[in-house]
Design an enzyme around this catalytic site. Structure first.
Site, PDB file in Angstrom:
ATOM      1  N   GLU A 180     -31.874  27.792 -36.502  1.00  0.00           N
ATOM      2  CA  GLU A 180     -32.848  28.832 -36.168  1.00  0.00           C
ATOM      3  C   GLU A 180     -33.989  28.358 -35.278  1.00  0.00           C
ATOM      4  O   GLU A 180     -35.080  28.903 -35.312  1.00  0.00           O
ATOM      5  CB  GLU A 180     -33.436  29.472 -37.438  1.00  0.00           C
ATOM      6  CG  GLU A 180     -32.438  30.352 -38.169  1.00  0.00           C
ATOM      7  CD  GLU A 180     -33.035  30.999 -39.414  1.00  0.00           C
ATOM      8  OE1 GLU A 180     -33.557  32.105 -39.295  1.00  0.00           O
ATOM      9  OE2 GLU A 180     -32.992  30.391 -40.499  1.00  0.00           O
TER      10      GLU A 180
ATOM     11  N   GLN B 181     -27.639  23.668 -38.383  1.00  0.00           N
ATOM     12  CA  GLN B 181     -27.830  23.319 -39.790  1.00  0.00           C
ATOM     13  C   GLN B 181     -27.247  21.933 -40.072  1.00  0.00           C
ATOM     14  O   GLN B 181     -26.315  21.497 -39.400  1.00  0.00           O
ATOM     15  CB  GLN B 181     -27.156  24.359 -40.699  1.00  0.00           C
ATOM     16  CG  GLN B 181     -27.870  25.688 -40.788  1.00  0.00           C
ATOM     17  CD  GLN B 181     -27.670  26.539 -39.569  1.00  0.00           C
ATOM     18  OE1 GLN B 181     -26.773  26.294 -38.774  1.00  0.00           O
ATOM     19  NE2 GLN B 181     -28.521  27.540 -39.395  1.00  0.00           N
TER      20      GLN B 181
ATOM     21  N   THR C 252     -30.471  31.412 -28.296  1.00  0.00           N
ATOM     22  CA  THR C 252     -31.256  32.327 -27.456  1.00  0.00           C
ATOM     23  C   THR C 252     -31.393  31.742 -26.054  1.00  0.00           C
ATOM     24  O   THR C 252     -31.224  32.443 -25.053  1.00  0.00           O
ATOM     25  CB  THR C 252     -32.647  32.565 -28.073  1.00  0.00           C
ATOM     26  OG1 THR C 252     -32.481  32.868 -29.451  1.00  0.00           O
ATOM     27  CG2 THR C 252     -33.354  33.715 -27.383  1.00  0.00           C
TER      28      THR C 252
ATOM     29  N   ARG D 176     -29.489  38.143 -34.365  1.00  0.00           N
ATOM     30  CA  ARG D 176     -29.271  36.844 -34.987  1.00  0.00           C
ATOM     31  C   ARG D 176     -27.817  36.678 -35.413  1.00  0.00           C
ATOM     32  O   ARG D 176     -27.312  37.457 -36.216  1.00  0.00           O
ATOM     33  CB  ARG D 176     -30.191  36.702 -36.208  1.00  0.00           C
ATOM     34  CG  ARG D 176     -29.850  35.569 -37.161  1.00  0.00           C
ATOM     35  CD  ARG D 176     -30.300  34.219 -36.645  1.00  0.00           C
ATOM     36  NE  ARG D 176     -29.913  33.138 -37.558  1.00  0.00           N
ATOM     37  CZ  ARG D 176     -29.573  31.929 -37.149  1.00  0.00           C
ATOM     38  NH1 ARG D 176     -29.563  31.640 -35.874  1.00  0.00           N
ATOM     39  NH2 ARG D 176     -29.243  30.999 -38.011  1.00  0.00           N
TER      40      ARG D 176
ATOM     41  N   ASP E 217     -23.487  24.772 -26.731  1.00  0.00           N
ATOM     42  CA  ASP E 217     -24.364  25.180 -27.828  1.00  0.00           C
ATOM     43  C   ASP E 217     -23.691  24.784 -29.148  1.00  0.00           C
ATOM     44  O   ASP E 217     -22.469  24.822 -29.254  1.00  0.00           O
ATOM     45  CB  ASP E 217     -24.569  26.706 -27.762  1.00  0.00           C
ATOM     46  CG  ASP E 217     -25.567  27.209 -28.787  1.00  0.00           C
ATOM     47  OD1 ASP E 217     -26.360  26.399 -29.303  1.00  0.00           O
ATOM     48  OD2 ASP E 217     -25.550  28.423 -29.082  1.00  0.00           O
TER      49      ASP E 217
END
Lengths: 353, 203
Positions: free
Chosen positions: A40, A206, A45, A180, A202
């Site tokens: 996150e 986590q 993005t 998201r 990308d």
């Protein structure tokens, strides 16, 4: 003496070799840009932004269909409301019998998200709006010490329920950037800039996804490291014993000093600066970083402090780390940053040539 | 409106399609998601259904017609498999066997640092860890399976549909042109739809 047959074979072979040489010359190794950082932080993005600067074909190949974006938005909204409703129970807040009936409707749907479609969403849109507008829900949402994790775009989507709850709704660029979706695995996009091939990679951020990172460490031209600077007071979703900022610093230290990237350029995105500016007013930085002695309300002092924490992990004095304070949603700003990265890379390549 | 997960469900139900999707996931280092999803389908077939509770997922396990539900689940293979006529109780594994198998799944996919660790939050993981010490039923991994399903259709499936392999599959089989009655999963179910089940994915 060579027979006719041999000659023709030779001829064919030499043709073949010619072709291979040509092919090799055409297959220049692409410039590889690798996005890294915690969960996150905004990697995907920035990925979406960089794709949006490319030609139509690249955009089409790397953007999900409009239908699937709409579905993702509906999913995001229902999950956010359900999280808020769950937190009502968590805080032991009373809700009326009628509200409970309405909440059950939403709960039922969030139990079967795989079946959530436009029809279903429209049928509960008023209930979703009703709960979002409720004072007690707003109070929980605005509590800086809230105990649960909502994604940063929740408010954006929840404020627009009416807009999404119509059959003819089509997502725009901001919706696409905001939605998201947790990245699992490794996503690659190929495109070319000034005839030079680029590969943008990308990854999932986590802890549990990092074992996969090693697969794309080879021959990286430039690492784009993303950290969400506003996460100085939050913990990891995958391990609540670890603070996000500590974790991000830790992986940055590992990556910046890793032998894999000895020859790679390094760019640090101190992302979500918009949220950071709001947060420092409510949550004093010194409450969470005990070694911070500056003024909590000064954006300059707080942001420079965090930036330096990152830059000081670099043990290689020869290495220069570019850094940018960004809001990944700001297309114009990201375009400027990307252009500058692009120019740096291209000029360093011409130097080598 | 056809939603991508309806298309994905159709691919999952088809042996060839499922195989192709699996190979694609390997290339993006994400095969553990589908692998887990399939293993749980298998686990659920061998475990007794959960005792319905008031707030729990009554729908999924009741043998009553689903018409009463506002969210019918015909289009999801995961739900349709639950609606399969349950095997006679003698066919379930014993509690001991189930516990061993559930613990294996936990160690393989959920435990911190495990080989095929899934991208799930700490809270979901700890809930399953606690539930492992109680009576085991088929709903043990439901929440985690749901999260994994979401990430399959939201994250992995859309790029898969851009691959050459998928396009060829679509052409060869004429698959992924959904029959009309599957398109709107919200509408009341006709009895026919209950027959749509996964053919081959539970292995």
């Amino acid at each position: 003496m060579c027979s006719k047959k041999d000659a023709s074979v030779d001829f064919l072979n030499s043709k073949k070799i010619d072709r291979e040489i040509k092919k090799e010359a055409m297959e220049v190794q692409p410039l590889k840009l690798l996005l890294l950082g915690g969960g996150e932080s905004g990697k995907s993005t920035i990925f979406k932004q960089i794709i949006s600067f490319q030609d139509e074909k690249t955009k089409k190949e790397n953007t999900p269909s409009s239908d699937s974006i709409v579905r993702n938005i509906y999913q995001n909204i229902v999950v956010s409301i359900q999280t808020l409703l769950d937190s009502l129970y968590l805080y032991d807040l009373e809700i009326s019998y009628e509200d409970r009936e309405r909440a059950k409707l939403i709960e039922n749907i969030s139990e079967h998200l795989e079946d959530l479609n436009q029809h279903t969403f429209i049928s509960i849109a008023q209930d979703l709006k009703y709960f979002w507008a409720k004072e007690v829900v707003q109070n929980i949402y605005n509590n800086p010490n809230r105990l649960f994790n909502l994604n940063d775009s929740a408010e954006y989507f929840l404020n627009g329920i009416d807009k999404y709850a119509v059959p003819q709704y089509k997502p725009n660029q901001t919706d696409l950037l905001r939605v998201r979706v947790k990245t699992t695995g490794i996503v690659e996009a190929d495109f070319s800039i000034n005839e030079l091939p680029f590969k943008l990679i990308d990854v999932g951020g986590q802890k549990n996804q990092r074992r996969k990172w090693i697969h794309c460490f080879q021959n990286i031209t430039c690492v784009l490291f993303v950290t969400s600077i506003n996460d100085y007071d939050t913990v990891l979703e995958e391990d609540i014993n670890i603070k996000r900022l500590d974790d991000s610093l830790q992986i940055f230290r590992e990556m910046v000093n890793s032998h894999w990237f000895e020859k790679s350029a390094f760019v640090l995105f101190l992302n979500k600066v918009d949220l950071f500016k709001q947060k420092i007013k409510k949550v004093p930085l010194s409450d969470h970083l005990k070694d911070f002695t500056g003024r909590n309300e000064s954006f300059n002092e707080t942001s420079q402090f965090i930036k330096n924490k990152f830059l000081h992990t670099n043990k290689n004095s020869e290495r220069f780390i570019y850094h940018h304070f960004t809001c990944a949603l700001d297309t114009e700003a990201i375009e400027v940053v990307f252009k500058s990265i692009q120019d740096t890379l291209l000029s360093s390549i011409t130097e080598i040539l | 409106m056809i939603y991508p997960n309806d298309v994905m469900n159709e691919v999952l139900r088809d042996e060839v399609g499922c195989g192709l999707f699996k190979s694609y996931l390997k290339t993006i280092y994400c095969s553990e998601t589908l692998q887990f999803w399939l293993e749980i389908e298998n686990f659920k077939a061998n475990a007794p259904p959960a005792t319905p509770t008031l707030s729990g997922p009554i729908l999924a396990f009741s043998s009553a017609p689903i018409e009463s539900s506002p969210s019918s689940s015909s289009s999801s293979p995961s739900s349709s498999s639950k609606n399969r006529p349950s095997s006679p109780s003698g066919k379930y594994l014993s509690q001991e066997e189930l516990r061993v198998s559930a613990q294996n799944v936990f160690d393989k996919y959920l435990e911190n640092g495990s080989e095929f660790e899934l991208n799930i939050d700490a809270f979901s993981r700890e809930l399953v860890r606690q539930a492992l010490n109680q009576e085991i039923d088929s709903s043990l991994f439901d929440d985690v399976q749901k999260v994994v399903y979401e990430s399959l259709w939201m994250d992995c499936f859309p790029p898969f549909t851009h691959t050459a392999a998928y396009h060829k599959y679509k052409q060869d089989t004429g698959k992924c042109h959904l029959p009309e009655f599957l398109r709107i999963s919200f509408k009341k179910k006709s009895p026919k739809k209950d027959d749509i089940r996964m053919k081959t994915v539970t292995k």
